[in-house]
Design an enzyme around this catalytic site. Structure first.
Site, PDB file in Angstrom:
ATOM      1  N   GLN A  26      -9.499  -0.281 -16.039  1.00 46.89           N
ATOM      2  CA  GLN A  26     -10.066  -1.173 -15.026  1.00 46.89           C
ATOM      3  C   GLN A  26     -11.369  -0.617 -14.464  1.00 46.89           C
ATOM      4  OE1 GLN A  26      -7.758  -3.480 -11.922  1.00 46.89           O
ATOM      5  NE2 GLN A  26      -8.311  -1.691 -10.713  1.00 46.89           N
ATOM      6  N   HIS A  82      -3.424   4.283  -2.527  1.00 51.38           N
ATOM      7  CA  HIS A  82      -4.417   3.427  -1.878  1.00 51.38           C
ATOM      8  C   HIS A  82      -5.094   4.144  -0.708  1.00 51.38           C
ATOM      9  CE1 HIS A  82      -1.524   0.230  -3.480  1.00 51.38           C
ATOM     10  NE2 HIS A  82      -2.664  -0.114  -4.049  1.00 51.38           N
ATOM     11  N   LEU A 124       0.813  -1.222   0.000  1.00 53.62           N
ATOM     12  CA  LEU A 124       0.000   0.000   0.000  1.00 53.62           C
ATOM     13  C   LEU A 124       0.846   1.272   0.000  1.00 53.62           C
ATOM     14  CD1 LEU A 124      -2.776  -1.079   2.534  1.00 53.62           C
ATOM     15  CD2 LEU A 124      -2.769  -1.289   0.032  1.00 53.62           C
TER      16      LEU A 124
HETATM   17  P1  AMP Z   1      -3.704  -2.226  -6.822  1.00 52.68           P
HETATM   18  O1  AMP Z   1      -3.267  -2.570  -5.438  1.00 52.68           O
HETATM   19  O2  AMP Z   1      -2.602  -1.742  -7.697  1.00 52.68           O
HETATM   20  O3  AMP Z   1      -4.562  -3.294  -7.436  1.00 52.68           O
HETATM   21  O4  AMP Z   1      -4.651  -0.970  -6.663  1.00 52.68           O
HETATM   22  C1  AMP Z   1      -5.777  -1.006  -5.821  1.00 52.68           C
HETATM   23  C2  AMP Z   1      -6.620   0.219  -6.093  1.00 52.68           C
HETATM   24  O5  AMP Z   1      -5.845   1.384  -5.834  1.00 52.68           O
HETATM   25  C3  AMP Z   1      -7.073   0.300  -7.558  1.00 52.68           C
HETATM   26  O6  AMP Z   1      -8.401   0.793  -7.610  1.00 52.68           O
HETATM   27  C4  AMP Z   1      -6.102   1.291  -8.135  1.00 52.68           C
HETATM   28  O7  AMP Z   1      -6.594   1.988  -9.258  1.00 52.68           O
HETATM   29  C5  AMP Z   1      -5.900   2.231  -6.960  1.00 52.68           C
HETATM   30  N1  AMP Z   1      -4.657   2.966  -7.116  1.00 52.68           N
HETATM   31  C6  AMP Z   1      -3.428   2.468  -7.405  1.00 52.68           C
HETATM   32  N2  AMP Z   1      -2.529   3.464  -7.546  1.00 52.68           N
HETATM   33  C7  AMP Z   1      -3.213   4.616  -7.349  1.00 52.68           C
HETATM   34  C8  AMP Z   1      -2.850   6.001  -7.367  1.00 52.68           C
HETATM   35  N3  AMP Z   1      -1.610   6.391  -7.634  1.00 52.68           N
HETATM   36  N4  AMP Z   1      -3.811   6.915  -7.106  1.00 52.68           N
HETATM   37  C9  AMP Z   1      -5.085   6.529  -6.845  1.00 52.68           C
HETATM   38  N5  AMP Z   1      -5.493   5.241  -6.812  1.00 52.68           N
HETATM   39  C10 AMP Z   1      -4.568   4.297  -7.054  1.00 52.68           C
END
Ligand code: AMP
Length: 290
Positions: A154, A38, A34
């Site tokens: 996504q 996140h 995280l």
């Molecule tokens: P992940 O752990 O990469 O699967 O991401 C989990 C959630 O966090 C997904 O909805 C991602 O789009 C969101 N997320 C990842 N990176 C960012 C970021 N830099 N800014 C905002 N949301 C993010």
């Protein structure tokens, strides 16, 4: 008190109990490792809901055979410590065998917005995403789920899934959090070598270049070429750099009023993606008399 829950049935019971008591439940699905991107989703969920669940699950089904599933960072202890500073009630961390029981043979296949870009480059990726998101929504039957615009495609796939299956959950898309130099925060940024890290700014730079040209009325080919040039100038090996319709991801005509700019590229063995929704524009009337 924050609770780590591994069992899907227990998780579902806790959420159902809260909702039966009239509480609104927000849900943030993640793969862990995280970062502030996140936690921005968590913060929005906490502002809008009474209880918040965060799932941490590295979903094997959304990784291709040559991808980084085995080396994807798994940092549950650090993640739990980070979330302790946030308004999170439940951390849902199921085992792979809870999500995919022995003999598992069911997949959700999404077309439409899942077909191009990441769908083309990562066959099966969005089937894996849609399948796990559906299973997570069953285990965490929240009112609202929060996703990051960072993964623009996504968000479209998840909205399509929710609409097509009539899933009783509202999807909220939250803005992309960035490092001070503009690099979109991502768990995969940890893979970047010291030499590649400054080059990674090429992705966000290419999006800003696109936005400037777009607002000045440039055509699609010019903008896409400029994005590719910016990426290459930073040493990013271009996977794609394109404008697309923000909802369908279909190609946009030159006089489009709305578009999203999408980029994907590689630095060494690290593949990064980024995007920017471009401001709505009034396109100049093209002179057709000559
Ligand atoms: P992940 O752990 O990469 O699967 O991401 C989990 C959630 O966090 C997904 O909805 C991602 O789009 C969101 N997320 C990842 N990176 C960012 C970021 N830099 N800014 C905002 N949301 C993010």
């Amino acid at each position: 008190m924050q609770q780590v829950v591994h069992d899907p049935d227990r998780m579902r019971a806790l959420v159902n109990e809260a909702r039966a008591a009239g509480q609104r439940v927000g849900f943030v699905p993640t793969m862990g490792a995280l970062h502030a991107g996140h936690t921005s989703l968590v913060a929005q969920a906490a502002r809008e809901c009474d209880r918040v669940a965060v799932s941490i699950f590295v979903n094997p089904m959304q990784f291709g055979p040559q991808e980084d599933f085995s080396r994807y960072p798994r940092t549950l202890a650090a993640d739990t410590a980070l979330l302790a500073a946030h308004d999170v009630d439940w951390i849902y961390a199921p085992e792979v065998s809870d999500v995919y029981p022995p003999g598992d043979a069911t997949r959700i296949v999404v077309g439409g917005p899942a077909v191009l870009f990441e769908g083309e480059r990562r066959p099966g990726h969005f089937d894996g995403v849609a399948t796990v998101v559906c299973k997570l929504f069953l285990a965490v039957p929240a009112d609202t789920a929060y996703f990051g615009a960072k993964d623009w495609q996504q968000t479209l796939v998840v909205k399509r899934l929710v609409c097509d299956l009539g899933l009783p959950i509202r999807i909220i898309v939250c803005p992309t959090m960035r490092e001070p130099d503009g690099l979109a925060m991502s768990s995969r940024n940890a893979y970047l070598s010291v030499a590649d890290r400054p080059r990674a700014v090429g992705l966000s730079k290419s999006l800003h270049r696109a936005a400037g040209l777009w607002s000045a009325g440039a055509d699609t080919a010019t903008i896409e070429q400029a994005m590719r040039e910016t990426l290459s100038a930073h040493g990013v090996v271009v996977d794609y750099a394109a404008l697309a319709d923000p909802e369908s991801l279909e190609p946009v005509p030159d006089d489009a009023a709305r578009a999203v700019a999408l980029v994907a590229g590689r630095l060494g063995s690290t593949r990064l993606i980024d995007n920017m929704e471009l401001p709505a524009r009034v396109t100049p009337q093209r002179d057709t008399k000559r």
